[in-house]
Design an enzyme around this catalytic site. Sequence first.
Site, PDB file in Angstrom:
ATOM      1  N   CYS A 161       1.831  -5.022  -6.081  1.00 26.65           N
ATOM      2  CA  CYS A 161       2.964  -4.344  -5.440  1.00 26.65           C
ATOM      3  C   CYS A 161       3.070  -2.870  -5.846  1.00 26.65           C
ATOM      4  O   CYS A 161       3.341  -1.998  -5.008  1.00 26.65           O
ATOM      5  CB  CYS A 161       4.268  -5.071  -5.712  1.00 26.65           C
ATOM      6  N   ASP A 188       9.594  -2.748   1.036  1.00 29.81           N
ATOM      7  CA  ASP A 188       9.136  -3.803   0.137  1.00 29.81           C
ATOM      8  C   ASP A 188       7.626  -4.030   0.274  1.00 29.81           C
ATOM      9  O   ASP A 188       7.149  -4.460   1.326  1.00 29.81           O
ATOM     10  CB  ASP A 188       9.886  -5.102   0.452  1.00 29.81           C
ATOM     11  N   HIS A 204       5.890  -6.324  -1.007  1.00 26.70           N
ATOM     12  CA  HIS A 204       5.537  -7.744  -1.179  1.00 26.70           C
ATOM     13  C   HIS A 204       5.328  -8.471   0.156  1.00 26.70           C
ATOM     14  O   HIS A 204       4.970  -9.652   0.160  1.00 26.70           O
ATOM     15  CB  HIS A 204       6.626  -8.462  -1.978  1.00 26.70           C
TER      16      HIS A 204
END
Length: 471
Positions: free
Chosen positions: A304, A428, A430
């Site tokens: 990440c 994000d 992820h």
Amino acid sequence: MVVIDSQSEDTILRARGPLQFKCLLETTDASHMHKVIKGAFESLQTQVKSESCVLTVCNSPIFIWPNQSFNATPKEITPETPCEDLLQWIQTDEQEITGKRSAKKKSKKTSTANVINLRLMMEVTTKGGPLSAPVLSRTVRTSHFLSLTLPMDCVIRTTSICTIKDAFKRLMEALSHQLSEMEKVMLQHMKGMTLLVPEPLHFLLPEPKGLVTVVYPAGVPDSQLETQRKELHKQFELPDDQPFFRRANAYHFPNEPYKDGYLRSPHLVLTNPSLDDGKVYLVQGIYSYHHYMQDHMDDNGWGCAYRSLQTICSWFQQQGYTEKPVPTHKEIQQALVDVGDKQKSFVGSRQWIGSIEVQVVLNQLLGVTSKIMFVSQGSELGSKGRELANHFLTEGTPIMIGGGVLAHTILGVAWSEMTGQIRYLILDPHYTGAEDIQVITDKGWCGWKGPDFWDQTAYYNLCLPQRPKVI
């Protein structure tokens, strides 16, 4: 998606097409070459202003002869037709699939319907006049024949009340002006018998300046065009501490897909939160969304921070601060080894990195410095509104935040100095799905989050990249 400007009712006309530049040089004397090249451009100017010049609206049945007292087909197109009505005739991808067409009904305007693409062409047949047999003659002499294709690319912006006649008159003036600019560039950068192709590029400047077209010599790197950029900054009264006219800053039209497949700036489709006496401070410029499982790389569960770093690197690349490509995971790891931060065994591993490593890599690969903000626990992030707002106001770069085993990218804040309320615009890394902006925004992979988004007891480091002061 890119916002063209604040005037959403405006329509952009963009005319593109090749013009063949040809000239015959009897000697390589510089003055003779300049004279012949000027003559060739005068011939092209005549060609553009002739009745043979025709513009067709791409993906439509519309042809317009702007120099024939405004002759057009179909007959419904008249000189007084508003420019935006041309949108009704353009065949969309959806219409191609369904076989439906709404030429008589106005289509709903979207961010991708603001650009009308036109194709510049020249008729090769002549009307009327007696036909005659060709006469051939042969002369033996030494000469040099120069030929290249000029990539004409002109843009004008029109309002909703602008008629086709007025708009196309401006467009033809823009084409003529662009030929003059191409002539200047070709003569200025001519070396011996070598001619550089003039390259028109469009740049979206801060309002009210809007779209500006600049002609550069193709093949000449940005590093050798600094003098020209300084003159442009002075001409348009722009600050001299950030790039506006590097090639990477060229405007990307909203109806053109990006070839690399990455989504650009998905936050632009979101609605900003409304806070009492609050203001919104956002990342300035374009970036690519990098996340888990892209580039045939399985980094689910450990990559990440690498992906957040890639998003930041894409920002510096697409703002023209660097010409280096976005680094891969291995290139990021190798950079940390090169500066002595990691052992050689780190390259090719699946080890995490944090905001400190992101700071080191940005400096090593791009020469970009960063500030680090330390937050002892997530509950304190709510009190960092002023610092974060100031960062996006002055630097405008994406922020990488790492805490625990998670990393995210902060693209902006909505903050009320009066009440202390704050929301964070989070990208994000992820996410593991396809490049579907609907899913990404609807499911919150790019979205506004409240203070409870952070682990209230976790320790966080924020990497705030600083914008280089260059033209």
